[in-house]
Design an enzyme around this catalytic site. Structure first.
Site, short mmCIF file in Angstrom:
data_model
loop_
_atom_site.label_atom_id
_atom_site.label_comp_id
_atom_site.label_asym_id
_atom_site.label_seq_id
_atom_site.Cartn_x
_atom_site.Cartn_y
_atom_site.Cartn_z
N SER A 223 -1.78 13.73 -11.96
CA SER A 223 -2.81 14.55 -11.32
C SER A 223 -4.14 14.23 -11.99
O SER A 223 -4.43 13.07 -12.31
CB SER A 223 -2.44 16.03 -11.44
OG SER A 223 -3.44 16.84 -10.85
N SER A 224 -4.96 15.24 -12.25
CA SER A 224 -6.29 15.00 -12.85
C SER A 224 -6.86 16.30 -13.36
O SER A 224 -6.50 17.38 -12.89
CB SER A 224 -7.23 14.44 -11.78
OG SER A 224 -8.56 14.44 -12.23
N ASP B 242 0.87 -1.17 0.00
CA ASP B 242 0.00 0.00 0.00
C ASP B 242 0.91 1.23 0.00
O ASP B 242 1.75 1.39 0.90
CB ASP B 242 -0.88 -0.03 1.26
CG ASP B 242 -1.94 1.06 1.24
OD1 ASP B 242 -1.67 2.16 0.71
OD2 ASP B 242 -3.04 0.80 1.76
N LYS C 287 -5.36 16.72 -5.96
CA LYS C 287 -4.81 16.67 -7.31
C LYS C 287 -4.19 18.02 -7.70
O LYS C 287 -3.20 18.09 -8.41
CB LYS C 287 -5.91 16.25 -8.30
CG LYS C 287 -6.30 14.78 -8.17
CD LYS C 287 -5.08 13.90 -8.21
CE LYS C 287 -5.28 12.49 -8.65
NZ LYS C 287 -4.06 11.68 -8.55
N TYR D 277 -10.69 15.40 -3.38
CA TYR D 277 -9.90 14.82 -4.48
C TYR D 277 -9.29 15.93 -5.32
O TYR D 277 -8.08 15.93 -5.61
CB TYR D 277 -10.81 13.91 -5.32
CG TYR D 277 -10.14 13.29 -6.53
CD1 TYR D 277 -9.14 12.33 -6.40
CD2 TYR D 277 -10.55 13.64 -7.82
CE1 TYR D 277 -8.55 11.76 -7.52
CE2 TYR D 277 -9.98 13.07 -8.94
CZ TYR D 277 -8.96 12.12 -8.78
OH TYR D 277 -8.38 11.56 -9.89
N1 NAP Z 1 -9.96 7.18 -13.94
C1 NAP Z 1 -10.03 8.42 -14.35
O1 NAP Z 1 -10.92 8.80 -15.14
C2 NAP Z 1 -8.97 9.42 -13.91
C3 NAP Z 1 -9.05 10.72 -14.39
C4 NAP Z 1 -8.06 11.64 -14.04
C5 NAP Z 1 -7.02 11.25 -13.22
N2 NAP Z 1 -6.97 9.97 -12.75
C6 NAP Z 1 -5.82 9.61 -11.90
O2 NAP Z 1 -5.08 8.64 -12.63
C7 NAP Z 1 -4.46 7.72 -11.71
C8 NAP Z 1 -4.87 6.30 -12.07
O3 NAP Z 1 -6.28 6.23 -11.99
P1 NAP Z 1 -7.09 4.96 -12.52
O4 NAP Z 1 -8.53 5.32 -12.54
O5 NAP Z 1 -6.43 4.43 -13.71
O6 NAP Z 1 -6.85 3.99 -11.26
P2 NAP Z 1 -7.50 2.61 -10.92
O7 NAP Z 1 -8.16 1.99 -12.11
O8 NAP Z 1 -8.29 2.82 -9.68
O9 NAP Z 1 -6.18 1.77 -10.62
C9 NAP Z 1 -5.43 2.11 -9.56
C10 NAP Z 1 -4.15 1.29 -9.54
O10 NAP Z 1 -3.45 1.70 -8.39
C11 NAP Z 1 -3.41 0.63 -7.42
N3 NAP Z 1 -3.66 1.24 -6.12
C12 NAP Z 1 -4.74 1.90 -5.70
N4 NAP Z 1 -4.58 2.29 -4.44
C13 NAP Z 1 -3.35 1.86 -4.04
C14 NAP Z 1 -2.62 1.94 -2.85
N5 NAP Z 1 -3.11 2.55 -1.76
N6 NAP Z 1 -1.39 1.39 -2.81
C15 NAP Z 1 -0.88 0.74 -3.91
N7 NAP Z 1 -1.53 0.64 -5.06
C16 NAP Z 1 -2.76 1.19 -5.13
C17 NAP Z 1 -4.50 -0.35 -7.88
O11 NAP Z 1 -4.27 -1.69 -7.47
P3 NAP Z 1 -4.83 -2.25 -6.04
O12 NAP Z 1 -6.26 -1.88 -5.94
O13 NAP Z 1 -4.58 -3.72 -6.12
O14 NAP Z 1 -3.99 -1.59 -4.99
C18 NAP Z 1 -4.39 -0.21 -9.38
O15 NAP Z 1 -3.26 -0.90 -9.85
C19 NAP Z 1 -4.90 8.16 -10.32
O16 NAP Z 1 -3.91 8.98 -9.75
C20 NAP Z 1 -6.17 8.94 -10.57
O17 NAP Z 1 -6.41 9.90 -9.56
C21 NAP Z 1 -7.92 9.04 -13.07
#
Ligand code: NAP
Length: 276
Positions: free
Chosen positions: A159-160, A81, A176, A172
């Site tokens: 970031s986001s 984590d 970010k 959030y």
């Molecule tokens: N999704 C969107 O539309 C979006 C938009 C803008 C920005 N973002 C940013 O982009 C990044 C990736 O987002 P995503 O949506 O692709 O993420 P996601 O699908 O939720 O995947 C998150 C990844 O991080 C791991 N993870 C989560 N919490 C963790 C922790 N505490 N320790 C270690 N590993 C952890 C997860 O595996 P485990 O669960 O097994 O730990 C998984 O591999 C994030 O920073 C998010 O804020 C996302």
């Protein structure tokens, strides 16, 4: 060959038209799903050596197996984590040892705790901060000696769109937003060591099984309204598109880019259909 900032110049890459990450040793947090997975896959297939972590060991194994035989060699993984400081620091040290050093790090793990403003307590704010900002700060701090040893390197903080365009959940967006500031400040602080730091802000990404994909399937009318109002191209950005920008920032092709905030959102307006 090294450039004026001390980082290795990818002359060989340029001459053969590569992406510029071949041979780079890169650590990516949160690499088993979503954007992190796409970054890891792209880097490995482009010939980088990669270490990644996530909390779920099984998902790391699956990822590793699926990448076996790719150019970058074995992927180094560890289940942890990122909000546990000592485990994250040990992972950085182990990754540098396993990869023979570090040329880049990507703080990709992130997310939000709690709900709307009045339903969110101090613990939600603290947890959201730790997951996004706390982990990024500790990651960079632990990586600095290794990046210095490499003669410089590249740090990318994910970031986001929520970090620069207001939208709920506020905790959030605030975290970010802090990552964007962190990248700009660290770029100044670490520039003398040849370490570049940039922030990438994805728009709402369409990731199978995740929020926007679920909305598209379960409530197509609402998704269509969101797309019509906020997505000029009618489609959210794909995580693969964001991964390519991250790879560019890790490569020597971007040697002149530091302290930048790079939105990758296809000119999206508001971050979500949930208000403001
Ligand atoms: N999704 C969107 O539309 C979006 C938009 C803008 C920005 N973002 C940013 O982009 C990044 C990736 O987002 P995503 O949506 O692709 O993420 P996601 O699908 O939720 O995947 C998150 C990844 O991080 C791991 N993870 C989560 N919490 C963790 C922790 N505490 N320790 C270690 N590993 C952890 C997860 O595996 P485990 O669960 O097994 O730990 C998984 O591999 C994030 O920073 C998010 O804020 C996302």
């Amino acid at each position: 060959m090294r450039n004026v900032h001390g980082s290795r110049v990818g002359a060989r890459e340029e001459s053969r038209g590569g992406s510029g990450v071949r041979g780079k040793r890169v650590l990516v947090t949160g690499g088993t799903r979503g954007l992190g997975e796409q970054i890891v896959r792209l880097l490995v297939t482009e010939g980088a050596q990669v270490a990644t972590c996530a909390r779920t060991a099984r998902d790391l194994e699956t990822l590793k197996l699926s990448l076996r035989g790719e150019d970058g060699g074995p992927l180094f993984t560890r289940a942890l984590d990122v909000t546990e400081p000592e485990r994250l620091e040990r992972f950085v040290a182990a990754s540098a040892k396993r990869l023979g050093g570090l040329d880049g790090v990507v703080a990709c793990a992130g997310g939000s705790h709690g709900g709307g403003f009045e339903r969110t307590d101090a613990a939600d704010w603290a947890a959201t901060w730790e997951l996004n900002v706390g982990h990024a700060v500790r990651l960079v701090r632990a990586a600095i000696p290794h990046l210095r040893d490499a003669g410089g390197g590249s740090v990318v903080l994910i970031s986001s769109i929520s970090g620069w365009k207001p939208g709920p959940p506020i905790q959030y967006g605030v975290a970010k937003s802090a990552q964007i500031h962190l990248a700009a400040s660290l770029a100044r602080e670490l520039g003398p060591d040849g370490i570049r730091v940039n922030a990438v802000s994805p728009g709402s990404m369409l990731i199978p099984g995740r929020r926007w994909d679920r909305m598209r399937q379960e409530d197509p009318e609402r998704f269509a309204g969101f797309a019509a109002a906020e997505l000029p191209g009618g489609e959210p950005v794909a995580p693969q598109e964001v991964a390519r920008v991250v790879a560019f920032l890790l490569s020597d092709w971007s040697s002149g880019v530091s302290g930048a905030h790079v939105p990758v959102d296809r000119a999206q307006n508001a971050p979500s259909p949930d208000g403001y």
